[in-house]
Design a protein around this motif. Structure first.
Motif, PDB file in Angstrom:
ATOM      1  N   LYS A 156       0.719  -1.029  -0.010  1.00 41.73           N
ATOM      2  CA  LYS A 156       0.108   0.082  -0.120  1.00 41.73           C
ATOM      3  C   LYS A 156       0.831   1.151   0.081  1.00 41.73           C
ATOM      4  O   LYS A 156       0.778   2.135  -0.563  1.00 41.73           O
ATOM      5  N   GLU A 157       2.136   1.288   0.749  1.00 39.71           N
ATOM      6  CA  GLU A 157       2.915   2.499   0.743  1.00 39.71           C
ATOM      7  C   GLU A 157       3.517   2.419  -0.382  1.00 39.71           C
ATOM      8  O   GLU A 157       3.958   3.680  -0.775  1.00 39.71           O
ATOM      9  N   TYR A 158       3.838   1.393  -1.039  1.00 39.79           N
ATOM     10  CA  TYR A 158       4.786   1.420  -2.214  1.00 39.79           C
ATOM     11  C   TYR A 158       3.998   1.952  -3.292  1.00 39.79           C
ATOM     12  O   TYR A 158       4.300   2.716  -4.204  1.00 39.79           O
ATOM     13  N   ILE A 159       2.507   1.364  -3.328  1.00 49.62           N
ATOM     14  CA  ILE A 159       1.577   2.215  -4.624  1.00 49.62           C
ATOM     15  C   ILE A 159       1.450   3.497  -4.368  1.00 49.62           C
ATOM     16  O   ILE A 159       1.523   4.267  -5.293  1.00 49.62           O
ATOM     17  N   ALA A 160       1.327   4.058  -2.899  1.00 50.26           N
ATOM     18  CA  ALA A 160       1.276   5.500  -2.744  1.00 50.26           C
ATOM     19  C   ALA A 160       2.171   6.332  -3.348  1.00 50.26           C
ATOM     20  O   ALA A 160       2.280   7.412  -3.855  1.00 50.26           O
ATOM     21  N   LYS A 161       3.669   5.834  -3.096  1.00 53.10           N
ATOM     22  CA  LYS A 161       4.807   6.355  -3.504  1.00 53.10           C
ATOM     23  C   LYS A 161       5.117   6.272  -4.965  1.00 53.10           C
ATOM     24  O   LYS A 161       5.394   7.399  -5.446  1.00 53.10           O
ATOM     25  N   LYS A 162       4.606   5.186  -5.688  1.00 52.08           N
ATOM     26  CA  LYS A 162       4.732   5.127  -7.041  1.00 52.08           C
ATOM     27  C   LYS A 162       3.854   6.069  -7.632  1.00 52.08           C
ATOM     28  O   LYS A 162       4.104   6.652  -8.767  1.00 52.08           O
ATOM     29  N   GLU A 163       2.481   6.150  -7.159  1.00 51.14           N
ATOM     30  CA  GLU A 163       1.631   6.896  -7.746  1.00 51.14           C
ATOM     31  C   GLU A 163       2.061   8.303  -7.585  1.00 51.14           C
ATOM     32  O   GLU A 163       1.781   9.275  -8.505  1.00 51.14           O
ATOM     33  N   ALA A 164       2.629   8.693  -6.429  1.00 47.00           N
ATOM     34  CA  ALA A 164       3.046  10.170  -6.361  1.00 47.00           C
ATOM     35  C   ALA A 164       4.144  10.726  -7.147  1.00 47.00           C
ATOM     36  O   ALA A 164       4.435  11.490  -7.873  1.00 47.00           O
ATOM     37  N   LYS A 165       5.065   9.542  -7.513  1.00 48.76           N
ATOM     38  CA  LYS A 165       6.220   9.737  -8.269  1.00 48.76           C
ATOM     39  C   LYS A 165       5.742   9.741  -9.852  1.00 48.76           C
ATOM     40  O   LYS A 165       6.280  10.802 -10.722  1.00 48.76           O
ATOM     41  N   GLN A 166       4.851   9.042  -9.863  1.00 49.41           N
ATOM     42  CA  GLN A 166       4.185   9.019 -11.459  1.00 49.41           C
ATOM     43  C   GLN A 166       3.483  10.284 -11.897  1.00 49.41           C
ATOM     44  O   GLN A 166       3.653  11.015 -12.780  1.00 49.41           O
ATOM     45  N   ALA A 167       2.558  11.030 -10.489  1.00 41.14           N
ATOM     46  CA  ALA A 167       2.060  12.142 -10.932  1.00 41.14           C
ATOM     47  C   ALA A 167       3.162  13.129 -11.089  1.00 41.14           C
ATOM     48  O   ALA A 167       3.181  14.091 -11.867  1.00 41.14           O
ATOM     49  N   LEU A 168       4.297  12.947 -10.213  1.00 37.50           N
ATOM     50  CA  LEU A 168       5.275  14.234 -10.281  1.00 37.50           C
ATOM     51  C   LEU A 168       6.336  14.020 -11.652  1.00 37.50           C
ATOM     52  O   LEU A 168       6.276  15.231 -12.354  1.00 37.50           O
ATOM     53  N   LEU A 169       6.254  12.958 -12.222  1.00 44.69           N
ATOM     54  CA  LEU A 169       6.919  12.681 -13.455  1.00 44.69           C
ATOM     55  C   LEU A 169       5.967  13.195 -14.702  1.00 44.69           C
ATOM     56  O   LEU A 169       6.348  13.684 -15.833  1.00 44.69           O
ATOM     57  N   LYS A 170       4.903  12.794 -14.466  1.00 44.17           N
ATOM     58  CA  LYS A 170       3.824  13.481 -15.291  1.00 44.17           C
ATOM     59  C   LYS A 170       3.883  14.836 -15.568  1.00 44.17           C
ATOM     60  O   LYS A 170       3.679  15.359 -16.835  1.00 44.17           O
ATOM     61  N   ALA A 171       3.999  15.589 -14.327  1.00 46.57           N
ATOM     62  CA  ALA A 171       4.036  16.939 -14.454  1.00 46.57           C
ATOM     63  C   ALA A 171       5.121  17.530 -14.921  1.00 46.57           C
ATOM     64  O   ALA A 171       5.193  18.585 -15.561  1.00 46.57           O
ATOM     65  N   ALA A 172       6.522  16.929 -14.589  1.00 50.71           N
ATOM     66  CA  ALA A 172       7.838  16.980 -15.177  1.00 50.71           C
ATOM     67  C   ALA A 172       7.701  17.078 -16.592  1.00 50.71           C
ATOM     68  O   ALA A 172       8.211  18.035 -17.398  1.00 50.71           O
ATOM     69  N   SER A 173       7.013  15.862 -16.979  1.00 50.79           N
ATOM     70  CA  SER A 173       6.885  15.733 -18.330  1.00 50.79           C
ATOM     71  C   SER A 173       6.271  16.795 -19.301  1.00 50.79           C
ATOM     72  O   SER A 173       6.389  17.195 -20.311  1.00 50.79           O
ATOM     73  N   GLU A 174       5.015  17.259 -18.558  1.00 52.13           N
ATOM     74  CA  GLU A 174       4.198  18.221 -19.189  1.00 52.13           C
ATOM     75  C   GLU A 174       4.967  19.669 -19.448  1.00 52.13           C
ATOM     76  O   GLU A 174       5.046  20.408 -20.247  1.00 52.13           O
TER      77      GLU A 174
END
Length: 536
Positions: A137-155
């Motif tokens: 559960k913690e892993y998924i939360a961090k993964k989703e946060a990183k994914q959101a961060l990377l998406k924003a960075a990509s944009e």
């Protein structure tokens, strides 16, 4: 009918056999579990050495029987092997066999606690709880946060790329415009220079028509003065040579006088020494007054140049009156010039002073025709301004071409950050980098600033996962009794451009770490989404 019944019975038997669960073997993945099943005789062959056959009960008995260690996947008996953690509900892991059953719950790799199950079954240690659900559960939360961060960075990176593309296209248009302007200015300059030549020729004709001829007496005076100056320079050189010889002879006689022994009765030597002493008495010191100083020679040269460029004044014209040119004024000026020449000749002792000469006066400026036409002045200004405009346009064109050819990182992205500065307070100092500018260190105590280096070039770190950018700043301020400062800036993928950490492993050599969307070249949103789903 009997055969059909037998076939049905055999099919049911095989189905039941297929539904029979495999024997669980600790430390083996589900995919490899089929490799750890006994044969019909309860035997099992080593995976890497099938010639070695064991009893199935020897698997995980804490004794290494197989040369390849395959019989002990769940114990630490065989060195160099790995324990497989299934971690159901999370990500499987591999743990070195040396860490199995060592009394330590290695949750970072085996969140299910299976690495210590052997001791727990024996009651030697408390059982390691299964934390896989919580950790996942913690892993998924961090993964989703990183994914959101990377998406924003990509944009943000895409925005920078679009900005860089616009800047590049604008630069190309600017270059084309400057090239056209340079050609136009060259053509315009050629035309204006031709017009200027015509106006200058007309002006020369006008001046020639209104110029009074130079009196012959001036040319004669100039020639005579040049002859006298050359003769005097020869005379001066001859005197200097004789003076040197005299000095050398005096030195010889002085030495002879000092070395002479009066006890020797040599009438010739005595007479020579006595004559030398009388000579010295009559001429105590050799005078250097004959040498003309540079100031006087320069004054003579100026007079000669004045005579060369002397131009009688043009006749004055008026709309109301006209008159014949009079030589009273030029003759008066020439007589004044003659007096100055006479003064110089007296100063040089070339002619005697009969009382008519006065003290040396510096020659006045030669009268020249300043009546330049307005049209000529206008044309000269036009040509000068056109040359200035052409030179400035060519400079701008050269800078634009250089900027277009300069390396700006992948997708030309750093062009969008050119002249952008970013700073951060990191302890005692505020560090700042300016893209294609300089890196600096500013004290938080006295606001003093030090140049850490000027931008040199940029490269991509191929070893990084996201294509980190490496910026090099060289030739900064010199350290006190040390080397020249330099800084290396490493930017990894991030939502914003920011500085996070600074180290100084070597004196005056700085490593600055930060983030920027410009460093997200290797980021693939689809790949991240796919990886996250697979791990779930």
């Amino acid at each position: 009918m009997k055969d059909i019944g037998l076939s049905v019975i055999l099919l049911l038997a095989s189905s039941v056999a297929a539904l029979k669960p495999s024997i669980e073997v600790r430390g083996v993945s589900i995919e490899d579990l089929q490799k750890y099943q006994p044969d019909e005789n309860g035997k099992w062959a080593c995976l890497g050495n099938p010639e070695v056959v064991l009893s199935f009960s020897q698997i995980n008995d804490d004794i290494c029987d197989c040369p390849d260690g395959s019989d002990e996947p769940g114990t630490a008996a065989c060195p160099g092997t790995f324990f497989y953690c299934r971690n159901e509900g999370h990500i499987p892991g591999k743990l070195p066999s040396s860490r199995v059953n060592d009394g330590i719950c290695d949750y970072d790799i085996c969140c299910d606690g299976s690495d210590e199950a052997g001791l727990s079954d024996s009651g030697l240690t408390p059982k390691c709880e299964n934390r896989c659900a919580k950790m996942h559960k913690e892993y998924i939360a961090k993964k989703e946060a990183k994914q959101a961060l990377l998406k924003a960075a990509s944009e943000n990176r895409q925005k920078l790329i679009k900005k860089a593309q616009v800047l590049r296209e604008n630069l190309k248009k600017e270059i084309a415009t400057k090239e056209k302007k340079v050609e136009d200015l060259k053509l315009q300059l050629s035309q204006k220079e031709a017009e200027l030549e015509i106006v200058e020729a007309q002006e020369a004709e006008r001046i020639a028509a209104n110029t009074v001829p130079k009196p012959k007496v001036i040319d004669d005076a100039q020639e005579s003065l040049e002859f006298l100056l050359d003769e005097y320079k020869k005379f001066e050189a001859e005197i200097a040579s004789l003076s040197g010889q005299l000095s050398q002879l005096s030195s010889v006689l002085e030495q002879m006088k000092g070395d002479y022994n009066p006890n020797f009765n040599d009438p010739a030597v005595k007479h020579a020494i006595r004559s030398f002493e009388e000579f010295k008495g009559n001429n105590p010191e050799t005078s250097q007054a004959h040498i003309v100083n540079a100031e006087k020679l320069g004054a003579v040269s100026n007079i000669i140049e004045s005579l060369k460029s002397y131009t009688p004044p043009a006749p004055q014209q008026s709309n109301q009156h006209s008159f014949k040119p009079s030589f009273d004024l030029p003759l008066f000026r020439f007589s004044d010039l003659v007096k100055k020449v006479r003064n110089l000749l007296v100063e040089f002792s070339i002619i005697p002073d009969n009382g008519e000469s006065s003290s040396m006066v510096q020659p006045e400026s030669v009268p020249t025709d300043t009546n330049v036409s307005t049209e000529l002045t206008k044309q000269r200004n036009i040509v000068s301004n056109t040359k200035t405009s052409l030179s400035e346009t060519e400079r701008q064109l050269q800078e634009a071409r250089k900027s277009l050819e300069t390396e700006h990182g992948p997708d030309d992205i750093l062009r969008a950050l050119k002249d952008t500065c970013v700073s951060s307070n990191l302890g005692e100092y505020i560090y700042e980098i300016c893209f294609y500018g300089k890196a600096s260190q500013k004290s938080t105590k006295d606001n003093s600033s030090v140049n850490l280096g000027n931008f040199e070039n940029v490269s991509i770190d191929d070893k990084s996962e996201d294509g980190a950018l490496i910026l090099y700043f060289e030739k900064g301020a010199k350290c006190w009794s040390g080397p020249i400062r330099r800084a290396t800036v490493s930017l990894t993928c991030g939502k914003e451009t920011a500085l996070l950490q600074v180290t100084e492993p070597e004196r005056c050599e700085y490593f600055i770490f930060g983030t920027s969307p410009a460093a997200c070249a290797q980021y693939n949103p689809q790949a991240v989404d796919s990886a996250s789903k697979d791990e779930l």
